[in-house]
Design an enzyme around this catalytic site. Structure first.
Site, mmCIF file in Angstrom:
data_model
loop_
_atom_site.group_PDB
_atom_site.id
_atom_site.type_symbol
_atom_site.label_atom_id
_atom_site.label_comp_id
_atom_site.label_asym_id
_atom_site.label_seq_id
_atom_site.Cartn_x
_atom_site.Cartn_y
_atom_site.Cartn_z
ATOM 1 N N LYS A 93 8.236 -3.479 -6.317
ATOM 2 C CA LYS A 93 8.119 -2.656 -7.649
ATOM 3 C C LYS A 93 8.889 -3.056 -8.382
ATOM 4 O O LYS A 93 8.914 -3.002 -9.792
ATOM 5 C CB LYS A 93 8.004 -1.269 -7.372
ATOM 6 C CG LYS A 93 6.497 -0.935 -6.502
ATOM 7 C CD LYS A 93 5.256 -1.341 -7.194
ATOM 8 C CE LYS A 93 4.114 -0.388 -6.536
ATOM 9 N NZ LYS A 93 2.719 -1.221 -7.046
ATOM 10 N N ASP A 110 -9.415 -12.397 -4.576
ATOM 11 C CA ASP A 110 -8.200 -12.311 -3.863
ATOM 12 C C ASP A 110 -7.352 -12.775 -4.878
ATOM 13 O O ASP A 110 -7.038 -13.865 -4.924
ATOM 14 C CB ASP A 110 -8.389 -12.796 -2.593
ATOM 15 C CG ASP A 110 -7.279 -12.755 -1.610
ATOM 16 O OD1 ASP A 110 -5.962 -12.437 -2.152
ATOM 17 O OD2 ASP A 110 -7.424 -12.863 -0.526
ATOM 18 N N VAL A 111 -6.026 -11.945 -5.245
ATOM 19 C CA VAL A 111 -5.277 -12.460 -6.076
ATOM 20 C C VAL A 111 -4.125 -13.099 -5.660
ATOM 21 O O VAL A 111 -3.078 -13.686 -6.268
ATOM 22 C CB VAL A 111 -4.404 -11.326 -6.794
ATOM 23 C CG1 VAL A 111 -5.428 -10.436 -7.685
ATOM 24 C CG2 VAL A 111 -3.819 -10.151 -5.881
ATOM 25 N N TYR A 143 9.752 3.548 1.674
ATOM 26 C CA TYR A 143 8.985 2.932 0.646
ATOM 27 C C TYR A 143 9.765 1.428 0.522
ATOM 28 O O TYR A 143 9.118 0.644 0.094
ATOM 29 C CB TYR A 143 9.089 3.494 -0.694
ATOM 30 C CG TYR A 143 8.270 3.039 -1.828
ATOM 31 C CD1 TYR A 143 6.663 3.506 -1.531
ATOM 32 C CD2 TYR A 143 8.517 2.163 -2.614
ATOM 33 C CE1 TYR A 143 5.834 3.075 -2.496
ATOM 34 C CE2 TYR A 143 7.734 2.082 -3.568
ATOM 35 C CZ TYR A 143 6.302 2.101 -3.768
ATOM 36 O OH TYR A 143 5.193 1.805 -4.429
ATOM 37 N N SER A 172 -8.905 5.403 -5.382
ATOM 38 C CA SER A 172 -8.052 4.669 -6.219
ATOM 39 C C SER A 172 -7.645 4.981 -7.288
ATOM 40 O O SER A 172 -8.257 5.574 -8.145
ATOM 41 C CB SER A 172 -8.846 3.170 -6.231
ATOM 42 O OG SER A 172 -9.092 2.616 -4.811
ATOM 43 N N ILE A 173 -6.294 4.724 -7.761
ATOM 44 C CA ILE A 173 -5.766 5.314 -8.970
ATOM 45 C C ILE A 173 -6.610 4.391 -9.919
ATOM 46 O O ILE A 173 -7.040 4.945 -10.971
ATOM 47 C CB ILE A 173 -4.319 4.727 -9.167
ATOM 48 C CG1 ILE A 173 -3.507 5.558 -8.075
ATOM 49 C CG2 ILE A 173 -4.081 4.506 -10.540
ATOM 50 C CD1 ILE A 173 -1.964 5.441 -8.425
ATOM 51 N N THR A 191 -4.276 7.774 -1.292
ATOM 52 C CA THR A 191 -4.922 6.732 -1.541
ATOM 53 C C THR A 191 -4.955 5.989 -0.238
ATOM 54 O O THR A 191 -4.092 5.913 0.639
ATOM 55 C CB THR A 191 -4.745 5.836 -2.875
ATOM 56 O OG1 THR A 191 -3.523 5.368 -2.545
ATOM 57 C CG2 THR A 191 -4.790 6.623 -4.133
ATOM 58 N N LEU A 192 -5.749 4.917 -0.244
ATOM 59 C CA LEU A 192 -6.015 3.982 0.882
ATOM 60 C C LEU A 192 -4.441 3.407 1.000
ATOM 61 O O LEU A 192 -3.711 3.281 2.174
ATOM 62 C CB LEU A 192 -6.907 2.795 0.818
ATOM 63 C CG LEU A 192 -7.659 2.116 1.928
ATOM 64 C CD1 LEU A 192 -8.267 3.475 2.836
ATOM 65 C CD2 LEU A 192 -8.548 1.274 1.428
ATOM 66 N N ALA A 193 -4.018 2.760 -0.229
ATOM 67 C CA ALA A 193 -2.672 1.945 -0.032
ATOM 68 C C ALA A 193 -1.530 3.019 0.261
ATOM 69 O O ALA A 193 -0.663 2.575 1.080
ATOM 70 C CB ALA A 193 -2.281 1.411 -1.570
ATOM 71 N N GLY A 244 -8.320 -3.751 -8.843
ATOM 72 C CA GLY A 244 -7.766 -2.983 -7.756
ATOM 73 C C GLY A 244 -8.596 -1.608 -7.256
ATOM 74 O O GLY A 244 -7.902 -0.899 -6.717
HETATM 75 P P1 NAP Z 1 -5.765 1.611 -3.176
HETATM 76 O O1 NAP Z 1 -7.036 2.294 -3.772
HETATM 77 O O2 NAP Z 1 -5.595 1.299 -2.002
HETATM 78 O O3 NAP Z 1 -5.533 0.374 -4.342
HETATM 79 C C1 NAP Z 1 -5.063 -0.748 -3.803
HETATM 80 C C2 NAP Z 1 -5.567 -1.611 -4.335
HETATM 81 O O4 NAP Z 1 -5.083 -3.147 -4.103
HETATM 82 C C3 NAP Z 1 -6.819 -2.135 -3.398
HETATM 83 O O5 NAP Z 1 -8.415 -2.212 -4.271
HETATM 84 C C4 NAP Z 1 -6.771 -3.253 -2.774
HETATM 85 O O6 NAP Z 1 -8.055 -3.841 -2.361
HETATM 86 C C5 NAP Z 1 -6.235 -4.250 -3.737
HETATM 87 N N1 NAP Z 1 -5.562 -5.267 -3.204
HETATM 88 C C6 NAP Z 1 -4.681 -5.563 -1.962
HETATM 89 N N2 NAP Z 1 -4.542 -6.662 -1.753
HETATM 90 C C7 NAP Z 1 -5.342 -7.602 -2.503
HETATM 91 C C8 NAP Z 1 -5.298 -8.770 -3.017
HETATM 92 N N3 NAP Z 1 -4.771 -9.791 -1.999
HETATM 93 N N4 NAP Z 1 -6.295 -9.134 -3.833
HETATM 94 C C9 NAP Z 1 -7.016 -8.437 -4.571
HETATM 95 N N5 NAP Z 1 -6.966 -7.107 -4.515
HETATM 96 C C10 NAP Z 1 -5.880 -6.598 -3.545
HETATM 97 O O7 NAP Z 1 -4.301 2.344 -3.825
HETATM 98 P P2 NAP Z 1 -3.923 2.792 -5.131
HETATM 99 O O8 NAP Z 1 -2.751 3.816 -4.710
HETATM 100 O O9 NAP Z 1 -4.875 3.288 -6.030
HETATM 101 O O10 NAP Z 1 -2.762 1.551 -5.464
HETATM 102 C C11 NAP Z 1 -3.074 1.069 -7.078
HETATM 103 C C12 NAP Z 1 -1.663 0.673 -7.385
HETATM 104 O O11 NAP Z 1 -1.096 2.082 -7.799
HETATM 105 C C13 NAP Z 1 -0.927 0.000 -6.496
HETATM 106 O O12 NAP Z 1 -0.083 -0.982 -7.099
HETATM 107 C C14 NAP Z 1 -0.029 1.080 -5.967
HETATM 108 O O13 NAP Z 1 1.278 0.596 -5.495
HETATM 109 C C15 NAP Z 1 0.252 1.933 -7.201
HETATM 110 N N6 NAP Z 1 0.834 3.281 -6.999
HETATM 111 C C16 NAP Z 1 0.207 4.196 -6.042
HETATM 112 C C17 NAP Z 1 0.794 5.102 -5.898
HETATM 113 C C18 NAP Z 1 0.281 6.209 -4.836
HETATM 114 O O14 NAP Z 1 0.936 7.235 -4.628
HETATM 115 N N7 NAP Z 1 -0.918 6.093 -4.517
HETATM 116 C C19 NAP Z 1 1.908 5.818 -6.592
HETATM 117 C C20 NAP Z 1 2.503 4.846 -7.486
HETATM 118 C C21 NAP Z 1 2.001 3.758 -7.871
HETATM 119 P P3 NAP Z 1 -8.853 -3.331 -0.643
HETATM 120 O O15 NAP Z 1 -8.369 -1.774 -0.400
HETATM 121 O O16 NAP Z 1 -10.051 -3.952 -0.843
HETATM 122 O O17 NAP Z 1 -8.130 -4.008 0.190
#
Ligand code: NAP
Length: 260
Positions: free
Chosen positions: A162, A64-65, A155, A19-20, A193-195, A13
């Site tokens: 989640k 791709d998961v 959310y 990214s986290i 982050t992006l997500a 991820g």
């Molecule tokens: P991020 O950098 O956008 O990471 C999300 C990752 O998921 C990206 O690498 C994305 O890949 C990948 N992904 C999405 N669909 C996929 C697929 N089909 N196959 C493989 N990879 C896939 O954002 P992030 O915030 O670090 O998110 C990481 C985790 O932390 C997530 O579970 C998120 O819900 C969780 N989280 C985030 C926060 C926050 O505030 N940011 C808080 C709590 C929990 P691409 O970008 O290449 O599509």
């Protein structure tokens, strides 16, 4: 001496340096782990590969998961190249933007299936393929958020995903504990982050989280990374089935006290 010296682990991820997963990668690398990464398609390989190489990754493969054939191929490569692994960090989530913007009561079946598939089922799919590679026992960690247990504005759909992810963490911990494998979730406070950009009014959410937290601030990806490194290390050998908050204490409070 690092707490992960001699350990091999997958970090799934990593999208970019916000990214986290990048906070996790840096902490695990600093603590001595040998790391492997996935990227989602050729386009994203360009972003992921230089980051992965900067932490001396010895395995960087496409995955791709949402695709079982890709999951099989990825874990076959891990087996062929590394044989065994010690830990896996799952840091993956996805929902259609509209599904997060529209009222939750209007959720469509296909948006629901997509969000649950990529954000929750994919952890199970990865765990069932990683477990046989953890011959000496091991540790798995996924990333979750407080929206699993509280109704957080904006959310909706992801909160339901989640909740499924957190329940899956407990049942995976039950199943895989037999093999000495620990399974935990880290519940991170909001981080830009992006997500996160898909979540409606994320700026407001961050402000509220900082104000309502015990430390009066938000957390960084480094802090989430450090806690994850501890959870995948032997220092956490007695910890499994846990949702571990890294949110500056927001979850124990009554929320945003409304002080401007
Ligand atoms: P991020 O950098 O956008 O990471 C999300 C990752 O998921 C990206 O690498 C994305 O890949 C990948 N992904 C999405 N669909 C996929 C697929 N089909 N196959 C493989 N990879 C896939 O954002 P992030 O915030 O670090 O998110 C990481 C985790 O932390 C997530 O579970 C998120 O819900 C969780 N989280 C985030 C926060 C926050 O505030 N940011 C808080 C709590 C929990 P691409 O970008 O290449 O599509």
């Amino acid at each position: 001496m690092g707490i992960l010296d001699g350990k091999k682990g997958l970090i799934l991820g990593l999208a970019n340096d916000k990214s986290i997963a990048w906070g996790v990668a840096q902490a695990c690398y600093r603590e001595g782990a040998e790391l492997g990464f996935n990227y989602l398609g050729e386009q994203l390989e360009k972003r992921v590969r230089p980051l992965a190489e900067s932490v001396d990754a010895t395995l960087i493969e496409s995955l791709d998961v949402s695709d079982d054939a890709q999951l099989d191929a990825f874990f076959d490569k891990v087996k062929a190249q590394w044989g065994e692994i010690d830990f896996m960090v799952h840091s993956i989530a996805f929902a259609n933007k509209d599904a997060l913007r529209n009222p939750f009561s209007q959720a469509t079946r296909s948006d629901f299936q997509l969000a649950l598939d990529i954000s929750a089922y994919s952890f199970i799919a990865c765990a069932q393929r990683a477990a046989p590679l953890m011959k000496e026992g091991g540790s798995m960690v996924t990333m979750t958020y407080l929206g699993a247990e509280r109704a957080v504005p904006g959310y909706g759909m992801m909160g339901v995903a989640k909740a499924a992810l957190e329940a899956s963490t407990r049942y995976l911990a039950q199943d895989l504990g037999t093999y000495g494998i620990r399974v935990n979730a880290v519940s991170a406070g909001p981080i830009r982050t992006l997500a996160a950009s898909a979540v409606g009014d994320f700026r407001k959410l961050m402000e509220k989280s900082a104000r309502g937290s015990m430390l009066g601030r938000n957390v960084s990806q480094t802090e989430v990374g450090n806690t994850t490194a501890y959870l995948v290390s032997d220092l956490a050998s007695g910890v499994s089935g846990e949702v571990h908050y890294v949110d500056a204490g927001f979850h124990i409070g009554a929320g945003d006290p409304g002080i401007e």
